[in-house]
Scaffold this motif. Structure first.
Motif, PDB file in Angstrom:
ATOM      1  N   GLY A 192       0.810  -0.811   0.240  1.00 31.67           N
ATOM      2  CA  GLY A 192       0.011  -0.025  -0.187  1.00 31.67           C
ATOM      3  C   GLY A 192       0.499   1.174   0.199  1.00 31.67           C
ATOM      4  N   LEU A 193       0.729   3.079   0.324  1.00 30.88           N
ATOM      5  CA  LEU A 193       0.647   3.302  -0.199  1.00 30.88           C
ATOM      6  C   LEU A 193       1.932   3.595   0.940  1.00 30.88           C
ATOM      7  N   GLY A 194       1.502   3.491   2.657  1.00 31.68           N
ATOM      8  CA  GLY A 194       2.313   3.779   3.557  1.00 31.68           C
ATOM      9  C   GLY A 194       3.452   3.190   3.026  1.00 31.68           C
ATOM     10  N   HIS A 195       3.026   2.149   2.949  1.00 34.81           N
ATOM     11  CA  HIS A 195       4.382   0.711   2.413  1.00 34.81           C
ATOM     12  C   HIS A 195       5.450   1.347   1.526  1.00 34.81           C
ATOM     13  N   ARG A 196       5.423   1.833   0.022  1.00 33.06           N
ATOM     14  CA  ARG A 196       5.843   2.323  -0.987  1.00 33.06           C
ATOM     15  C   ARG A 196       6.936   4.020  -0.209  1.00 33.06           C
ATOM     16  N   GLN A 197       6.013   4.106   1.153  1.00 33.66           N
ATOM     17  CA  GLN A 197       6.743   5.686   1.422  1.00 33.66           C
ATOM     18  C   GLN A 197       7.797   5.455   2.058  1.00 33.66           C
ATOM     19  N   ARG A 198       7.288   4.309   2.591  1.00 35.66           N
ATOM     20  CA  ARG A 198       8.535   3.354   3.955  1.00 35.66           C
ATOM     21  C   ARG A 198       9.776   2.952   3.357  1.00 35.66           C
ATOM     22  N   LEU A 199       9.464   2.325   1.422  1.00 39.16           N
ATOM     23  CA  LEU A 199      10.566   1.897   0.947  1.00 39.16           C
ATOM     24  C   LEU A 199      11.435   3.708   0.270  1.00 39.16           C
ATOM     25  N   VAL A 200      10.571   4.273   0.386  1.00 39.53           N
ATOM     26  CA  VAL A 200      11.663   5.446  -0.121  1.00 39.53           C
ATOM     27  C   VAL A 200      12.556   5.952   0.871  1.00 39.53           C
ATOM     28  N   ARG A 201      11.938   6.144   2.560  1.00 38.80           N
ATOM     29  CA  ARG A 201      12.314   6.677   3.199  1.00 38.80           C
ATOM     30  C   ARG A 201      13.256   5.461   3.621  1.00 38.80           C
ATOM     31  N   LEU A 202      13.476   4.314   3.350  1.00 40.38           N
ATOM     32  CA  LEU A 202      14.377   3.135   3.681  1.00 40.38           C
ATOM     33  C   LEU A 202      15.624   3.409   2.772  1.00 40.38           C
ATOM     34  N   GLY A 203      15.060   3.864   1.365  1.00 42.83           N
ATOM     35  CA  GLY A 203      16.129   4.283   0.311  1.00 42.83           C
ATOM     36  C   GLY A 203      17.184   5.311   0.538  1.00 42.83           C
ATOM     37  N   GLU A 204      16.587   6.122   1.116  1.00 40.79           N
ATOM     38  CA  GLU A 204      17.325   6.971   1.478  1.00 40.79           C
ATOM     39  C   GLU A 204      17.859   7.165   2.593  1.00 40.79           C
ATOM     40  N   ALA A 205      18.336   6.043   3.866  1.00 38.51           N
ATOM     41  CA  ALA A 205      18.589   5.399   4.580  1.00 38.51           C
ATOM     42  C   ALA A 205      19.926   4.913   4.248  1.00 38.51           C
ATOM     43  N   TYR A 206      19.611   3.544   3.006  1.00 38.70           N
ATOM     44  CA  TYR A 206      20.655   3.077   2.271  1.00 38.70           C
ATOM     45  C   TYR A 206      21.598   3.892   2.226  1.00 38.70           C
ATOM     46  N   GLU A 207      21.483   5.835   1.242  1.00 35.28           N
ATOM     47  CA  GLU A 207      22.349   6.027   0.457  1.00 35.28           C
ATOM     48  C   GLU A 207      23.525   6.103   1.518  1.00 35.28           C
ATOM     49  N   ARG A 208      23.915   6.194   2.347  1.00 36.76           N
ATOM     50  CA  ARG A 208      25.209   6.325   2.947  1.00 36.76           C
ATOM     51  C   ARG A 208      26.030   4.577   3.083  1.00 36.76           C
ATOM     52  N   HIS A 209      25.459   4.020   2.499  1.00 35.38           N
ATOM     53  CA  HIS A 209      26.420   2.599   2.190  1.00 35.38           C
ATOM     54  C   HIS A 209      26.236   2.391   0.706  1.00 35.38           C
ATOM     55  N   ARG A 210      26.653   3.583   0.302  1.00 38.42           N
ATOM     56  CA  ARG A 210      27.120   4.096  -1.003  1.00 38.42           C
ATOM     57  C   ARG A 210      28.124   4.164  -1.506  1.00 38.42           C
ATOM     58  N   GLN A 211      29.278   3.295  -2.435  1.00 37.89           N
ATOM     59  CA  GLN A 211      30.258   3.065  -2.030  1.00 37.89           C
ATOM     60  C   GLN A 211      31.049   4.234  -3.130  1.00 37.89           C
ATOM     61  N   PRO A 212      31.990   4.510  -3.416  1.00 37.88           N
ATOM     62  CA  PRO A 212      33.209   5.609  -4.067  1.00 37.88           C
ATOM     63  C   PRO A 212      32.623   4.949  -6.018  1.00 37.88           C
ATOM     64  N   ASP A 213      32.599   3.604  -5.693  1.00 38.44           N
ATOM     65  CA  ASP A 213      32.554   3.206  -7.303  1.00 38.44           C
ATOM     66  C   ASP A 213      30.920   3.348  -7.591  1.00 38.44           C
ATOM     67  N   GLY A 214      30.147   4.094  -6.906  1.00 34.52           N
ATOM     68  CA  GLY A 214      28.495   4.279  -7.227  1.00 34.52           C
ATOM     69  C   GLY A 214      27.220   3.309  -6.871  1.00 34.52           C
ATOM     70  N   LEU A 215      27.575   1.674  -6.279  1.00 33.65           N
ATOM     71  CA  LEU A 215      26.969   1.112  -5.916  1.00 33.65           C
ATOM     72  C   LEU A 215      26.775   1.131  -4.101  1.00 33.65           C
ATOM     73  N   LEU A 216      25.622   0.045  -4.118  1.00 36.28           N
ATOM     74  CA  LEU A 216      25.548  -0.044  -2.774  1.00 36.28           C
ATOM     75  C   LEU A 216      26.207  -1.151  -2.212  1.00 36.28           C
ATOM     76  N   ALA A 217      27.292  -1.420  -1.345  1.00 38.08           N
ATOM     77  CA  ALA A 217      26.908  -2.265  -0.480  1.00 38.08           C
ATOM     78  C   ALA A 217      25.740  -3.127  -0.042  1.00 38.08           C
ATOM     79  N   ALA A 218      26.239  -4.071  -0.023  1.00 41.96           N
ATOM     80  CA  ALA A 218      25.405  -5.304   0.545  1.00 41.96           C
ATOM     81  C   ALA A 218      25.803  -6.780   1.486  1.00 41.96           C
ATOM     82  N   SER A 219      26.607  -6.936   2.536  1.00 43.85           N
ATOM     83  CA  SER A 219      27.645  -7.100   3.211  1.00 43.85           C
ATOM     84  C   SER A 219      26.843  -9.146   4.151  1.00 43.85           C
ATOM     85  N   TYR A 220      27.077  -9.864   3.917  1.00 43.62           N
ATOM     86  CA  TYR A 220      26.320 -11.349   3.806  1.00 43.62           C
ATOM     87  C   TYR A 220      27.845 -11.906   5.368  1.00 43.62           C
ATOM     88  N   GLU A 221      27.721 -12.858   6.468  1.00 43.86           N
ATOM     89  CA  GLU A 221      28.217 -13.380   7.134  1.00 43.86           C
ATOM     90  C   GLU A 221      28.073 -14.834   6.785  1.00 43.86           C
TER      91      GLU A 221
END
Length: 262
Positions: free
Chosen positions: A224-253
């Motif tokens: 729903g609309l609320g979920h889409r808005q939360r995903l936009v906010r999630l994308g904004e929060a995840y931007e801090r993990h964008r690397q110098p090469d322009g890609l977003l990092a995701a790590s698994y242990e």
């Protein structure tokens, strides 16, 4: 094999089995590393003995495992996954079953391969005890599993949005070591590794997670609309993990393990 958060993860439900491999780049890379560990452990392409792919999913690794034993079995909890595995033409016997209650006789297997499946067990010590039971003396388990630091960037971003994790919880390395010991394996050989992936956009990571059922971020109850808005906010929060090469990092242990039945 059930999720530690309760219930069965989508990867085990089999609903997306036909499309699973398209989103499983990480799973395939980890499995290839585990195959190399089998070579190091002396389980090479020699057709002798009985082997098991525990949590075989769509059977991606069955063709590579078949030359390493005389009889190969693929086991998974989801019939949909096994239906896809049957299309591989590996010659493996396919069985629907649970890691915490293996449908095999005592001391009937020479080796077990299990890549990124054991993390879904609610009772990991019970799963290890079952592996110990079905292995012959000297038999080996080669496994990979996820550890607690997996997807920490996504967990951190979600916490910035609503204070919740939205990511499955996994064992720490000491907890995994203890579970293996409680299952009857002495001196488990465990190798923790960090697996780094990169995506042009967060949507790519979320699509992969939905495709493999490895996260709760795509809970349909939040549509729903609320979920889409939360995903936009999630994308904004995840931007801090964008690397110098322009890609977003995701790590698994990831833990690559080798156990020997005494």
């Amino acid at each position: 094999m059930r999720g530690r958060n309760g219930g069965r993860p989508a990867r085990r439900g089999g609903a997306g089995a036909r499309h699973y491999d398209a989103h499983a780049r990480f799973q395939q890379e980890v499995g290839q590393s585990l195959l190399a560990r089998m070579d190091e452990g002396g389980v090479k392409e020699v057709r002798s003995g009985a082997g098991l792919d525990l949590g075989c999913g769509t059977g991606f690794f069955l063709p590579a495992l078949a030359p390493r034993c005389e009889t190969l079995t693929g086991l998974d909890l989801a019939p949909g996954m096994l239906a896809q595995a049957a299309l591989r033409g590996s010659g493996a016997r396919l069985v629907c079953g649970d890691a915490e209650g293996l449908p095999f006789a005592d001391q009937s297997l020479d080796w077990v391969f299990s890549s990124l499946a054991l993390q879904w067990c609610e009772r990991p010590a019970q799963a290890f005890a079952e592996l110990n039971r079905v292995l012959k003396p000297g038999g080996q388990v080669f496994f990979s599993t996820l550890l607690s630091g997996s997807l920490w960037q996504l967990r951190e971003a979600w916490r910035a949005v609503d204070g919740r994790d939205h990511v499955n919880r996994f064992l720490t390395l000491p907890q995994l070591q203890q579970a293996a010991r409680d299952g009857g394996f002495e001196a488990p050989a465990l190798c923790p590794l960090t697996w780094s992936l990169a995506y042009p956009a967060l949507s790519g990571l979320l699509r992969d997670l939905k495709g493999i059922g490895a996260s709760q971020v795509n809970d349909e109850r939040s549509a729903g609309l609320g979920h889409r808005q939360r995903l936009v906010r999630l994308g904004e929060a995840y931007e801090r993990h964008r690397q110098p090469d322009g890609l977003l990092a995701a790590s698994y242990e990831v833990c690559l393990g080798r156990l020997v039945r005494r």
